[in-house]
Design a protein around this motif. Structure first.
Motif, PDB file in Angstrom:
ATOM      1  N   LEU A 143       0.827  -1.211   0.000  1.00 10.87           N
ATOM      2  CA  LEU A 143       0.000   0.000   0.000  1.00 10.87           C
ATOM      3  C   LEU A 143       0.861   1.260   0.000  1.00 10.87           C
ATOM      4  O   LEU A 143       0.479   2.289  -0.562  1.00 10.87           O
TER       5      LEU A 143
ATOM      6  N   ASN B 253       1.561   3.423  -5.466  1.00 13.90           N
ATOM      7  CA  ASN B 253       1.323   4.714  -6.099  1.00 13.90           C
ATOM      8  C   ASN B 253       2.484   5.679  -5.910  1.00 13.90           C
ATOM      9  O   ASN B 253       2.336   6.886  -6.118  1.00 13.90           O
TER      10      ASN B 253
ATOM     11  N   SER C  21       6.024  -3.743  -8.744  1.00 15.65           N
ATOM     12  CA  SER C  21       4.648  -3.255  -8.700  1.00 15.65           C
ATOM     13  C   SER C  21       3.675  -4.398  -8.950  1.00 15.65           C
ATOM     14  O   SER C  21       2.638  -4.498  -8.280  1.00 15.65           O
TER      15      SER C  21
ATOM     16  N   HIS D 171       0.855  -5.822  -6.234  1.00 16.07           N
ATOM     17  CA  HIS D 171      -0.569  -6.029  -6.495  1.00 16.07           C
ATOM     18  C   HIS D 171      -0.977  -7.462  -6.144  1.00 16.07           C
ATOM     19  O   HIS D 171      -2.048  -7.694  -5.581  1.00 16.07           O
TER      20      HIS D 171
ATOM     21  N   GLU E 131      -9.675   0.392   1.079  1.00  7.85           N
ATOM     22  CA  GLU E 131      -8.603   1.109   0.379  1.00  7.85           C
ATOM     23  C   GLU E 131      -7.916   0.197  -0.633  1.00  7.85           C
ATOM     24  O   GLU E 131      -7.605   0.604  -1.758  1.00  7.85           O
TER      25      GLU E 131
ATOM     26  N   ASP F 139     -10.144  -0.261  -3.645  1.00  9.27           N
ATOM     27  CA  ASP F 139     -10.163   0.952  -4.473  1.00  9.27           C
ATOM     28  C   ASP F 139      -8.890   1.059  -5.305  1.00  9.27           C
ATOM     29  O   ASP F 139      -8.941   1.391  -6.506  1.00  9.27           O
ATOM     30  N   LYS F 140      -7.756   0.770  -4.677  1.00  9.83           N
ATOM     31  CA  LYS F 140      -6.483   0.869  -5.400  1.00  9.83           C
ATOM     32  C   LYS F 140      -6.371  -0.202  -6.486  1.00  9.83           C
ATOM     33  O   LYS F 140      -5.859   0.058  -7.584  1.00  9.83           O
TER      34      LYS F 140
ATOM     35  N   ALA G 231      -8.536   0.817  -9.393  1.00 12.71           N
ATOM     36  CA  ALA G 231      -7.947   1.939 -10.119  1.00 12.71           C
ATOM     37  C   ALA G 231      -6.764   1.490 -10.971  1.00 12.71           C
ATOM     38  O   ALA G 231      -6.630   1.889 -12.141  1.00 12.71           O
ATOM     39  N   SER G 232      -5.908   0.661 -10.400  1.00 12.17           N
ATOM     40  CA  SER G 232      -4.718   0.205 -11.122  1.00 12.17           C
ATOM     41  C   SER G 232      -5.067  -0.709 -12.288  1.00 12.17           C
ATOM     42  O   SER G 232      -4.558  -0.562 -13.402  1.00 12.17           O
TER      43      SER G 232
END
Length: 386
Positions: free
Chosen positions: A66, A70, A106, A110, A128, A131-132, A135-136
């Motif tokens: 986390l 980003n 990365s 994930h 969270e 959501d991430k 988005a990714s």
């Protein structure tokens, strides 16, 4: 030199693979306290308890990916520039996988988030994380990743380490029996298919395996790719990997484990080969192969010291913590698949994991952006599968 009779027996057993493989193999084969955050000496490791992943520790591990998925800089792009037009920011080049210092880190960050959320739906940061991930791993971001792989100078980008981790992420999503899992699996499917196609094109052209302790290790990549082939029921891909594994490694013997580790290893060349062959060979054939490749592992007194890290602020030297986790997952896997022969290796795996696991807390960016994934994978393999 490989004993002729054993070589013939292995080939005969391999030749019998198919619908009756299980029958042939059967006939031939007669919440505790975590140590996270505590300093543990090498002498104490022999008595170290198994590191167990509970909700509390899962929350800690989740903070590592986390904190980086980003984070755009620092960043090691590893790209080949065709012209000045290729000079773009990491996020512009890789909108799905731009954080955590490099592309492959990365990707497995994930994977860590998906794995933790599947196992612990009540994580503190569950929403969270969701959501991430959404988005990714959007369709648009994945299409941009595909476009990058299709540029003239980057068709071999992240070959084969990043490819392997992408398939591991795809495997985790494909086995996540939720609406979100189905959605994200479908989103990344075009990139997954591209990576399978790249593997399928590359493997027949690779005349010799790459036997190193870092990213390009062939056995590691084939092992992860094989897992995906099994889960996705891609028989053509599975057969290709089995063939190349035998081509590369079937005649190997007397692996020089005493030569390991090299200074920057995060994989064991010997043990990654063992891991792959334990998956791709029938059990009886694997047992015969191990008699020549690493017979010392059967000795209940076999021991191997964890790799010692001298400076965890050095991004290369900290690789040895990763080596301890990857050794651990191989030992756990052997102890699970062959408890009668290799059950004693579970304690050795515990020792390796126990040495490096405490260092995940408060770790610098040099290790924090990737080591959590290695620890999590080792703990996944530590669970005894029925």
């Amino acid at each position: 030199m490989k004993k002729p009779i054993i070589g013939i027996l292995i080939l005969l057993i391999i030749g019998c693979k198919g619908e009756n493989r299980t029958d042939i193999e059967n006939k031939a084969s007669n919440d505790s306290d975590s140590i996270m955050g505590k300093e543990i000496s090498l002498d104490e490791l022999l008595d170290a308890e198994t590191v167990e992943l509970n909700l509390q520790e899962a929350n800690k591990l989740a903070k590592l990916p986390l904190a980086c998925i980003n984070v755009e800089y620092p960043n090691k792009l590893g790209q080949t520039l065709g012209s000045e037009k290729d000079l773009k920011s990491p996020q512009a080049l890789h909108p799905a996988f731009y954080g955590c210092f490099d592309w492959h880190s990365s990707v497995h960050a994930h994977w860590s988030l998906v794995k933790l959320l599947k196992q612990f739906p009540k994580l503190e940061n569950a929403q969270e994380i969701k959501d991430k991930l959404e988005a990714s791993l959007s369709k648009e971001n994945i299409q941009a990743e595909i476009a990058y792989f299709n540029t003239e100078h980057n068709e071999d980008y992240e070959r084969t380490y990043g490819w392997a981790w992408l398939l591991k992420l795809a495997e985790e999503l494909e086995t996540w029996d939720t609406d979100m899992g189905s959605e994200l699996s479908e989103n990344i499917k075009p990139l997954t298919n591209l990576i399978v196609a790249r593997f399928t094109e590359f493997l027949p052209k690779l005349n010799y395996p790459i036997r190193v302790g870092e990213h390009t290790n062939t056995a590691f990549a084939l092992s992860f790719a094989y897992d995906y082939a099994i889960v996705s029921k891609n028989d053509d891909f599975r057969v290709l990997i089995e063939k190349r594994a035998k081509d590369f490694y079937l005649k190997d013997d007397n692996c020089p484990l005493t030569w390991e580790p090299s200074g920057f290893d995060f994989l064991s060349p010997c043990l990654e080969e063992v891991d792959l062959m334990s998956k791709t060979l029938p059990k009886a054939a694997f047992a015969l192969w191990m008699e020549d490749f690493m017979p010392e592992l059967k000795n209940i007194n076999f021991d191997l010291s964890p790799g010692v890290v001298s400076d965890r602020k050095d991004g290369k030297l900290v690789h040895l913590d990763g080596l301890n986790f990857s050794r651990g997952w191989v030992f756990y896997g052997l102890a699970t698949r062959y408890p009668e022969k290799y059950g004693h290796l579970r304690k050795l795996a515990d020792k390796h994991v126990a040495y490096s696991f405490p260092n995940l807390v408060g770790d610098g960016y040099e290790g924090g952006h990737w080591l959590g994934s290695f620890a999590l994978y080792a703990l996944k393999e530590s669970k005894i599968r029925n």
